[in-house]
Scaffold this motif. Structure first.
Motif, PDB file in Angstrom:
ATOM      1  N   THR A   3     -32.212 -11.769 -12.948  1.00  0.00           N
ATOM      2  CA  THR A   3     -33.528 -11.121 -12.977  1.00  0.00           C
ATOM      3  C   THR A   3     -34.662 -12.089 -12.675  1.00  0.00           C
ATOM      4  O   THR A   3     -35.642 -12.150 -13.402  1.00  0.00           O
ATOM      5  CB  THR A   3     -33.781 -10.491 -14.364  1.00  0.00           C
ATOM      6  N   ARG A  58     -33.623  -2.905 -10.876  1.00  0.00           N
ATOM      7  CA  ARG A  58     -34.244  -2.197 -11.993  1.00  0.00           C
ATOM      8  C   ARG A  58     -35.060  -1.022 -11.484  1.00  0.00           C
ATOM      9  O   ARG A  58     -35.743  -1.124 -10.475  1.00  0.00           O
ATOM     10  CB  ARG A  58     -35.134  -3.154 -12.786  1.00  0.00           C
ATOM     11  N   THR A  59     -34.993   0.085 -12.198  1.00  0.00           N
ATOM     12  CA  THR A  59     -35.787   1.252 -11.842  1.00  0.00           C
ATOM     13  C   THR A  59     -36.061   2.054 -13.106  1.00  0.00           C
ATOM     14  O   THR A  59     -35.373   1.901 -14.115  1.00  0.00           O
ATOM     15  CB  THR A  59     -35.068   2.117 -10.793  1.00  0.00           C
TER      16      THR A  59
END
Length: 358
Positions: free
Chosen positions: A322, A32-33
């Motif tokens: 996640t 994730r970014t």
């Protein structure tokens, strides 16, 4: 933002007021970014293709499928057997050359032909200052200073935005044979794969799919393949009778056993001899590639797999899921300092996929 030229790309980066999320075809990005999406798919097109010289130069946004079809028409291929991650990650989209390079995407043939970065002979990219940088060329050669060709491959868009890539190619083999040993225990399978890969018979694929078999691939000219296949069968007789089977390599390459299966998927790079014990500690389902040097693990959602398996000589990457752990294996402090220094050099404003690999 979707630039169609390298100049437009440089202008976008130069004028960026905040982080940018670098995106190719959106088929293989992990982690994730934050940031405004910057798509490179507009930077498409073949710049140079010389079949006689086994050389290709193309824009980073060029669809991989177009390149593979063009090469197949000339009896050629990219050497490193590019995985298609859409089924594993549940994605649509079109894989691009730039995304492939950014992920250093490499399939079962890596044990023979090397990784994506080993066939990459040149890159053009835009750094965090909006400058166009070129490294390498149309032939393999030594360079001084940074080997940016190797640095950019596997950097996941954190050092620069690729605009053009150059590759050396290989001819298609005249014949391919896959041998399958009966289903073996993982330790026994790794032993068999090590024997095959250590033989003089030029094995180009060695994988163990628990419950289905241990697979070994031989490619090349018809007479050579026939000879090497017979010799390899004899060498592996102690592990059982090795019979010829239909090609399983696309399924192994794309981690098909874990498609549409609930849970997190981890990718572990490690010593082949350690793979059976690590897989046992990991629990869940496993798939062994590269003779055991690549271990795919499917486990319960939210599992801290690194904590579960403990220290080992290698690294574990969270490819799907996640849980509250880093996507990429935390680096030892000296290596982390070098990586941070490189990011500061090429992306001083911290624009590109911030925090993804830090």
């Amino acid at each position: 933002m979707r630039p169609s030229t390298e100049t437009e790309l440089a202008e976008i980066v130069l004028g960026a007021a905040g982080p940018l999320f670098i995106r190719g075809g959106g088929t293989r990005a992990i982690g994730r970014t934050a940031g405004d999406p910057l798509e490179t798919a507009g930077l498409a097109g073949v710049r140079l293709y010389e079949p006689g010289a086994l050389t290709l130069v193309a824009g980073a946004g060029t669809p991989l499928a177009e390149i593979e079809a063009m090469l197949a028409g000339e009896g050629q291929r990219l050497p490193f057997e590019v995985p298609d991650m859409r089924g594993l990650l549940g994605r649509d989209g079109v894989s691009t050359l730039g995304g492939m390079v950014a992920a250093n995407a490499s399939g079962p043939r890596r044990i023979q032909a090397g990784a994506c970065r080993d066939s990459l002979i040149g890159v053009r990219f835009v750094d965090g200052a909006g400058q166009v940088v070129k490294n390498g060329g149309r032939v393999m050669k030594n360079v001084t200073g940074y080997d940016l060709v190797k640095l950019l491959a596997g950097s996941h868009g954190t050092l620069g935005v690729l605009s053009e890539v150059s590759f050396k190619l290989l001819p298609m083999p005249e014949r391919t044979v896959t041998l399958a040993l009966p289903d073996l225990a993982p330790a026994r399978a790794v032993e068999a794969m090590a024997m095959a890969l250590g033989s003089p018979f030029d094995v180009s694929g060695a994988a163990h799919w628990p419950g289905r078999g241990t697979f070994l691939r031989i490619e090349g000219f018809e007479a050579s393949v026939r000879y090497r296949t017979a010799r390899l069968r004899a060498l592996l007789a102690r592990f059982g009778e090795a019979g010829e089977v239909d090609d399983p390599w696309a399924e192994i390459r794309d981690v098909a056993p874990f498609h549409a299966k609930a849970g997190d998927v981890w990718r572990l790079s490690l010593k082949p001899s350690d793979a059976p014990a690590v897989a046992e500690r990991a629990g869940g389902a496993a798939l062994f590639d590269w003779g055991g040097g690549l271990l795919w693990v499917l486990c319960e959602a939210g599992t801290d797999l690194r904590g579960r398996i403990g220290p080992f000589a290698g690294h574990a990457t969270l490819v799907r899921g996640t849980p509250p752990v880093a996507t990429f294996q935390p680096e030892p402090l000296p290596l982390a300092a070098i990586a941070a220094s490189l990011r500061a050099r090429f992306d001083p404003r911290g624009l590109f996929n911030p925090g993804l690999m830090a």
